[in-house]
Design an enzyme around this catalytic site. Structure first.
Site, PDB file in Angstrom:
ATOM      1  N   TRP A   1       0.836  -1.205   0.000  1.00 32.05           N
ATOM      2  CA  TRP A   1       0.000   0.000   0.000  1.00 32.05           C
ATOM      3  C   TRP A   1       0.864   1.246   0.000  1.00 32.05           C
ATOM      4  O   TRP A   1       0.504   2.262  -0.603  1.00 32.05           O
ATOM      5  CB  TRP A   1      -0.905  -0.010   1.231  1.00 32.05           C
ATOM      6  CG  TRP A   1      -1.753   1.215   1.405  1.00 32.05           C
ATOM      7  CD1 TRP A   1      -3.009   1.435   0.911  1.00 32.05           C
ATOM      8  CD2 TRP A   1      -1.414   2.411   2.136  1.00 32.05           C
ATOM      9  NE1 TRP A   1      -3.457   2.688   1.283  1.00 32.05           N
ATOM     10  CE2 TRP A   1      -2.503   3.300   2.024  1.00 32.05           C
ATOM     11  CE3 TRP A   1      -0.289   2.802   2.860  1.00 32.05           C
ATOM     12  CZ2 TRP A   1      -2.496   4.554   2.631  1.00 32.05           C
ATOM     13  CZ3 TRP A   1      -0.277   4.053   3.449  1.00 32.05           C
ATOM     14  CH2 TRP A   1      -1.374   4.916   3.340  1.00 32.05           C
ATOM     15  N   HIS A   2       2.021   1.170   0.656  1.00 34.40           N
ATOM     16  CA  HIS A   2       2.879   2.345   0.767  1.00 34.40           C
ATOM     17  C   HIS A   2       3.556   2.709  -0.540  1.00 34.40           C
ATOM     18  O   HIS A   2       3.924   3.876  -0.730  1.00 34.40           O
ATOM     19  CB  HIS A   2       3.941   2.128   1.853  1.00 34.40           C
ATOM     20  CG  HIS A   2       3.409   2.266   3.242  1.00 34.40           C
ATOM     21  ND1 HIS A   2       2.789   1.237   3.911  1.00 34.40           N
ATOM     22  CD2 HIS A   2       3.397   3.324   4.101  1.00 34.40           C
ATOM     23  CE1 HIS A   2       2.421   1.650   5.109  1.00 34.40           C
ATOM     24  NE2 HIS A   2       2.776   2.909   5.256  1.00 34.40           N
ATOM     25  N   GLY A   3       3.752   1.775  -1.423  1.00 35.09           N
ATOM     26  CA  GLY A   3       4.404   2.137  -2.669  1.00 35.09           C
ATOM     27  C   GLY A   3       4.713   0.953  -3.553  1.00 35.09           C
ATOM     28  O   GLY A   3       4.769  -0.195  -3.092  1.00 35.09           O
TER      29      GLY A   3
ATOM     30  N   PHE B   1       2.427   8.410  -1.128  1.00 35.54           N
ATOM     31  CA  PHE B   1       1.712   7.147  -0.978  1.00 35.54           C
ATOM     32  C   PHE B   1       0.224   7.301  -1.274  1.00 35.54           C
ATOM     33  O   PHE B   1      -0.497   6.327  -1.278  1.00 35.54           O
ATOM     34  CB  PHE B   1       1.901   6.582   0.440  1.00 35.54           C
ATOM     35  CG  PHE B   1       3.352   6.438   0.813  1.00 35.54           C
ATOM     36  CD1 PHE B   1       4.268   5.961  -0.092  1.00 35.54           C
ATOM     37  CD2 PHE B   1       3.796   6.805   2.079  1.00 35.54           C
ATOM     38  CE1 PHE B   1       5.616   5.830   0.239  1.00 35.54           C
ATOM     39  CE2 PHE B   1       5.125   6.674   2.429  1.00 35.54           C
ATOM     40  CZ  PHE B   1       6.027   6.191   1.504  1.00 35.54           C
TER      41      PHE B   1
END
Length: 482
Positions: free
Chosen positions: A325-327, A482
């Site tokens: 989800w962060h990247g 993000f």
């Protein structure tokens, strides 16, 4: 528009005055003003992406209304999956298209097959991960009959686009935030003052701590081949306080700003670096995201119920998805997997809920066992942050191997190391203030309230002076990417 910009310093008082003195006679007008202000706030960055927020708002509002009229279970599931696929489809395209394409091409090249495909020059819309999850939680809760769908499109639009937390959270649940748009808001001086205190502390964390730590973290990480293991450890520590000051600072400003307008957002950070184990850390770090994954992914998968294999599987899924989800980078996936490895022994031994209270609750200082547990947890967290910060896996592994070398015992030396000593002293002061305020929602919530007014305002003045003295680095908030 950035919280730490002159634009926002002008924008906020204008909206505040309009909200309480011009539009205060009508709840609908106040909500409409919030929508306009929020779209202005977001469009300041790139007005073209306002269409994405509007489209997501229309889709989930319409599906919520449709769910309220539909009792057939199969058709309700179709409506739910329509929302999920549309929202995650947009998120996947903007955030992960090039990542999957590059890895698809690379996978075939391993078998000697060359595929010609061009990546796209895609601009990632700021905050898309946050408002996508916020609208999804609404649809899922309506589907589960945990929430009555709204018929007020303006209120729902305000919920989706609420400017204080639009681009980097907290990720609010509709059950908490949406009803506040139906309720008449009354200006309360004490609440506004508390909001201003939290904004001030958030700005301190961002401008004084995070932005200055970023300077030295960037120097060391970007030139890691040139430095000793001890210097690389120092770089990891600088990043550790950078990401905490940056993200928790944003959350403090968002929550404090919301309070100025009569809204209460959920706490997003609860002094995570004082955690005694990794399970406690994840109950205190980015709380809105952790609980989102818990409620909408981990528990539906079975949570900690079932066989040991199912428990292990579910933990790895939730942490790896959280990392992704962060990247769109393998470093984030490995960061998530590392935290899963940290977490598993506690889950399997049934100790993952041992530390639910505040450390040293009734004491000024922790005992030796608590101190040791905090240091171990903090060290594991710092190590994991190396993968989060590194440019790619090769960089992360090289950085790690260089740390565990003979040069680890050398005195850390790097460019601008003399000026960094002052920042290290500020970090120590910051840790002390955070420790003293760990029982509250933010560190200075109660600090100075019982002091003589002259001393209290002197404290505020010192913080403001530090903001100007150490400001000017113009570092963007980390979580905007993000």
């Amino acid at each position: 528009m950035l919280f730490n910009s002159l634009d926002f310093a002008l924008f906020l008082p204008i909206v505040f005055l309009l909200y309480w003195f011009i539009f205060n006679k009508s709840l609908k007008l106040q909500n409409a003003l919030i929508v306009v202000a929020s779209y202005t706030f977001y469009g300041w960055w790139d007005w073209r992406f306002l269409s994405l927020i509007l489209f997501s708002t229309i889709v989930d509002y319409s599906i919520g209304v449709a769910l309220s009229k539909q009792e057939h279970q199969t058709k309700r599931k179709v409506l739910l999956w329509t929302s999920i696929l549309i929202n995650l489809g947009f998120l996947g395209f903007f955030k992960y298209y090039n990542f999957f394409l590059d890895n698809f091409i690379e996978a075939f090249s391993l078998f000697g097959t060359q595929i010609q495909a061009n990546t796209l020059n895609i601009i990632l819309p700021v905050g898309i991960s946050f408002y996508t999850f916020q609208t999804l939680s609404y649809t899922i809760d309506v589907y589960r009959n945990k929430l009555e769908p709204t018929k007020d499109f303006v209120a729902f639009s305000a919920f989706v686009s609420f400017f204080p937390q639009l681009v980097a959270g907290p990720i609010e649940r509709a059950s908490n935030l949406l009803p506040q748009f139906y309720t008449e808001r009354v200006f309360r001086y004490e609440k506004a003052v508390d909001g201003m205190r939290q904004i001030l502390w958030g700005l301190f964390k961002k401008i004084v701590i995070a932005d200055n730590c970023a300077q030295y973290a960037n120097i060391i990480f970007n030139n890691s081949d040139d430095y000793s293991g001890s210097t690389l450890v120092l770089g990891a520590l600088f990043f550790t306080f950078q990401i905490y000051g940056d993200f928790s600072g944003y959350s403090d400003i968002a929550i404090g700003t919301s309070r100025l307008f009569g809204f209460d957002l959920k706490q997003n950070f609860a002094f995570p670096y004082f955690s005694r184990d990794i399970a406690e850390f994840w109950r205190r770090w980015h709380i809105s995201l952790s609980t989102w994954f818990r409620d909408y992914l981990y528990i539906p998968l079975g949570g900690s119920r079932g066989s040991k294999w199912n428990q292990v599987r579910n933990v790895f899924i939730i942490f790896i998805v959280s990392g992704f989800w962060h990247g769109a980078n393998w470093t984030f996936i490995v960061w998530g997997a590392l935290n899963a490895i940290y977490f598993l022994p506690m889950l399997l031994s049934g100790k993952n809920r041992n530390n639910l209270d505040v450390v040293a609750q009734e004491k000024y200082l922790p005992n030796l066992k608590e101190l040791g547990s905090m240091l171990v947890t903090f060290s594991l967290t710092v190590f994991a942050w190396i993968f989060f910060r590194a440019e790619n896996m090769e960089h992360a592994l090289d950085y790690t191997f260089r740390i565990f070398s003979k040069s680890l015992l050398n005195y850390p030396v790097f460019e601008k190391d003399d000026s960094a000593k002052l920042i290290l002293l500020l970090i120590v002061l910051f840790i002390i203030i955070e420790w003293l305020g760990r029982r509250h929602k933010y560190a200075i919530e109660q600090l100075g309230l019982n002091w003589n007014s002259m001393f209290r305002y002197t404290m505020y003045l010192i913080i403001i002076i530090l903001l100007f003295w150490f400001g000017g680095n113009d570092q963007q908030f980390i979580y905007f990417q993000f």
